[in-house]
Design an enzyme around this catalytic site. Structure first.
Site, PDB file in Angstrom:
ATOM      1  N   SER A  88       0.706  -1.252  -0.051  1.00  0.00           N
ATOM      2  CA  SER A  88       0.150  -0.013   0.045  1.00  0.00           C
ATOM      3  C   SER A  88       0.709   1.216  -0.004  1.00  0.00           C
ATOM      4  O   SER A  88       0.568   2.251  -0.630  1.00  0.00           O
ATOM      5  CB  SER A  88      -0.958  -0.080   1.096  1.00  0.00           C
ATOM      6  OG  SER A  88      -0.458   0.257   2.334  1.00  0.00           O
ATOM      7  N   MET A 102      10.253  -6.595   4.373  1.00  0.00           N
ATOM      8  CA  MET A 102      10.366  -7.331   5.831  1.00  0.00           C
ATOM      9  C   MET A 102      11.584  -8.228   5.854  1.00  0.00           C
ATOM     10  O   MET A 102      11.800  -9.094   6.611  1.00  0.00           O
ATOM     11  CB  MET A 102       9.022  -8.160   5.937  1.00  0.00           C
ATOM     12  CG  MET A 102       7.853  -7.336   6.019  1.00  0.00           C
ATOM     13  SD  MET A 102       7.839  -6.034   7.089  1.00  0.00           S
ATOM     14  CE  MET A 102       7.341  -6.735   8.572  1.00  0.00           C
ATOM     15  N   ARG A 103      12.739  -8.049   5.019  1.00  0.00           N
ATOM     16  CA  ARG A 103      13.826  -8.518   5.048  1.00  0.00           C
ATOM     17  C   ARG A 103      14.908  -7.808   5.576  1.00  0.00           C
ATOM     18  O   ARG A 103      15.078  -6.571   5.119  1.00  0.00           O
ATOM     19  CB  ARG A 103      14.491  -9.347   3.808  1.00  0.00           C
ATOM     20  CG  ARG A 103      13.273 -10.263   3.288  1.00  0.00           C
ATOM     21  CD  ARG A 103      12.899 -11.340   4.090  1.00  0.00           C
ATOM     22  NE  ARG A 103      13.977 -12.259   4.278  1.00  0.00           N
ATOM     23  CZ  ARG A 103      13.939 -13.275   5.288  1.00  0.00           C
ATOM     24  NH1 ARG A 103      12.775 -13.393   6.184  1.00  0.00           N
ATOM     25  NH2 ARG A 103      14.785 -13.910   5.366  1.00  0.00           N
ATOM     26  N   HIS A 130       9.234   3.016   8.766  1.00  0.00           N
ATOM     27  CA  HIS A 130       8.823   2.025   9.986  1.00  0.00           C
ATOM     28  C   HIS A 130       7.663   2.565  10.640  1.00  0.00           C
ATOM     29  O   HIS A 130       7.733   3.863  10.923  1.00  0.00           O
ATOM     30  CB  HIS A 130      10.129   2.198  10.732  1.00  0.00           C
ATOM     31  CG  HIS A 130      10.250   1.559  12.132  1.00  0.00           C
ATOM     32  ND1 HIS A 130      10.329   0.101  12.069  1.00  0.00           N
ATOM     33  CD2 HIS A 130       9.976   1.639  13.263  1.00  0.00           C
ATOM     34  CE1 HIS A 130      10.423  -0.440  13.232  1.00  0.00           C
ATOM     35  NE2 HIS A 130      10.156   0.524  13.930  1.00  0.00           N
ATOM     36  N   LEU A 151      19.700  -1.710  12.183  1.00  0.00           N
ATOM     37  CA  LEU A 151      18.465  -1.729  11.807  1.00  0.00           C
ATOM     38  C   LEU A 151      17.446  -0.636  12.368  1.00  0.00           C
ATOM     39  O   LEU A 151      17.676  -0.270  13.588  1.00  0.00           O
ATOM     40  CB  LEU A 151      17.843  -3.269  12.317  1.00  0.00           C
ATOM     41  CG  LEU A 151      16.445  -3.544  11.935  1.00  0.00           C
ATOM     42  CD1 LEU A 151      16.256  -3.766  10.541  1.00  0.00           C
ATOM     43  CD2 LEU A 151      15.836  -4.581  12.856  1.00  0.00           C
ATOM     44  N   GLN A 196      -1.297   7.542   8.050  1.00  0.00           N
ATOM     45  CA  GLN A 196      -0.366   8.657   7.942  1.00  0.00           C
ATOM     46  C   GLN A 196       1.073   8.231   7.332  1.00  0.00           C
ATOM     47  O   GLN A 196       1.649   9.136   6.453  1.00  0.00           O
ATOM     48  CB  GLN A 196       0.162   8.987   9.448  1.00  0.00           C
ATOM     49  CG  GLN A 196      -1.001   9.512  10.296  1.00  0.00           C
ATOM     50  CD  GLN A 196      -1.468  10.805   9.765  1.00  0.00           C
ATOM     51  OE1 GLN A 196      -0.940  11.596   9.092  1.00  0.00           O
ATOM     52  NE2 GLN A 196      -2.999  10.868   9.768  1.00  0.00           N
ATOM     53  N   GLU A 197       1.088   6.775   7.210  1.00  0.00           N
ATOM     54  CA  GLU A 197       2.387   6.579   6.323  1.00  0.00           C
ATOM     55  C   GLU A 197       2.280   6.853   4.641  1.00  0.00           C
ATOM     56  O   GLU A 197       3.028   7.437   4.243  1.00  0.00           O
ATOM     57  CB  GLU A 197       2.523   4.888   6.382  1.00  0.00           C
ATOM     58  CG  GLU A 197       2.952   4.392   7.890  1.00  0.00           C
ATOM     59  CD  GLU A 197       3.127   3.023   7.664  1.00  0.00           C
ATOM     60  OE1 GLU A 197       3.274   2.071   6.666  1.00  0.00           O
ATOM     61  OE2 GLU A 197       2.667   2.190   8.792  1.00  0.00           O
TER      62      GLU A 197
HETATM   63  C1  GRF Z   1       2.811  -1.501   7.229  1.00  0.00           C
HETATM   64  O1  GRF Z   1       2.350  -1.630   8.565  1.00  0.00           O
HETATM   65  C2  GRF Z   1       3.855  -0.528   7.439  1.00  0.00           C
HETATM   66  O2  GRF Z   1       4.083   0.002   8.504  1.00  0.00           O
HETATM   67  C3  GRF Z   1       5.307  -1.658   7.212  1.00  0.00           C
HETATM   68  O3  GRF Z   1       4.643  -2.502   6.616  1.00  0.00           O
HETATM   69  C4  GRF Z   1       3.404  -2.733   6.620  1.00  0.00           C
HETATM   70  C5  GRF Z   1       2.724  -3.025   5.401  1.00  0.00           C
HETATM   71  O4  GRF Z   1       2.976  -2.023   4.554  1.00  0.00           O
HETATM   72  N1  GRF Z   1       6.282  -0.551   6.766  1.00  0.00           N
HETATM   73  P1  GRF Z   1       2.585  -1.933   2.919  1.00  0.00           P
HETATM   74  O5  GRF Z   1       0.876  -1.980   2.823  1.00  0.00           O
HETATM   75  O6  GRF Z   1       3.000  -3.452   2.313  1.00  0.00           O
HETATM   76  O7  GRF Z   1       2.973  -0.860   2.438  1.00  0.00           O
END
Ligand code: GRF
Length: 194
Positions: free
Chosen positions: A12, A89-90, A108, A143, A172-173
């Protein structure tokens, strides 16, 4: 300015970044890469006409360097000027980071330096914090460290579950990351506090 974005899931944040790079924006997306071929974000990227690549990290087990050597191939081929981690996520090795240090961003879901690592919303709620939020920072070998480029804050409401808070922060992201990327692409490193 060429921007590559790394994702692991829904993407997203990646979607908002791609949607923001239009008209007089100095940057354009050149690649969306994922460590999971099943990442839903890859389909969204393809629909938006952005080239994609998927390098599954699982066959490499604990050999991060071998996984990253593969991941680097489509990234280097795309010749990005800026690399954005967005829901990636890595953990990346210092060698990988060193290749892009100074032009690699991450978002983050906490008000760094509080709560680096995982389960940030649960930790903020359990700490009894009044506020939570998200941070865009330059990626360094440590990290969730590195110079802060922007933050956005939200209140923690009584009775919030981690999912409630995550949803509030995600909104907000989606505001913060595109705004910070545009400034970064324009050479502005001043932190942005929304
Ligand atoms: C979100 O919770 C964000 O905080 C973290 O990864 C999660 C998924 O983000 N960075 P996205 O929808 O894949 O961008």
């Amino acid at each position: 300015i060429r921007v590559a974005i790394l994702i692991s899931g829904g993407g997203s944040n990646m979607v908002r970044l791609v949607e923001s790079m239009v008209d007089d924006h100095p940057a354009r997306p050149v690649l969306i890469a994922s460590n999971d071929a099943g990442a839903a974000g890859l389909e969204k990227a393809a629909r938006m006409g952005v080239p994609t690549a998927a390098i599954d990290h699982r066959p490499y087990g604990k050999d991060r360097a071998a996984f990253e050597a593969e991941l680097l191939k489509p990234i280097l081929a795309a010749k990005p000027d800026i690399l954005c981690l967005a829901g990636f996520m890595r953990v990346l090795t210092p060698d990988f980071v060193a290749r892009f240090e100074g032009r690699m961003l991450n978002i983050h879901p906490s008000l760094l330096p509080k709560y680096p690592g995982l389960h940030t919303h649960k930790r903020a709620i359990e700490a009894g914090d009044a506020e939570a939020g998200c941070t865009v920072h330059e990626v360094t070998p440590v990290l969730d460290d590195g110079p802060i480029l922007g933050q956005a804050r939200v209140p923690i409401e009584t009775g919030d579950t981690p999912d409630d808070l995550a949803a509030r922060v995600l909104v907000q992201e989606h505001r913060l990351y595109p705004a910070v990327l545009r400034r970064f692409a324009e050479g502005n490193r001043e932190p942005l506090y929304l």
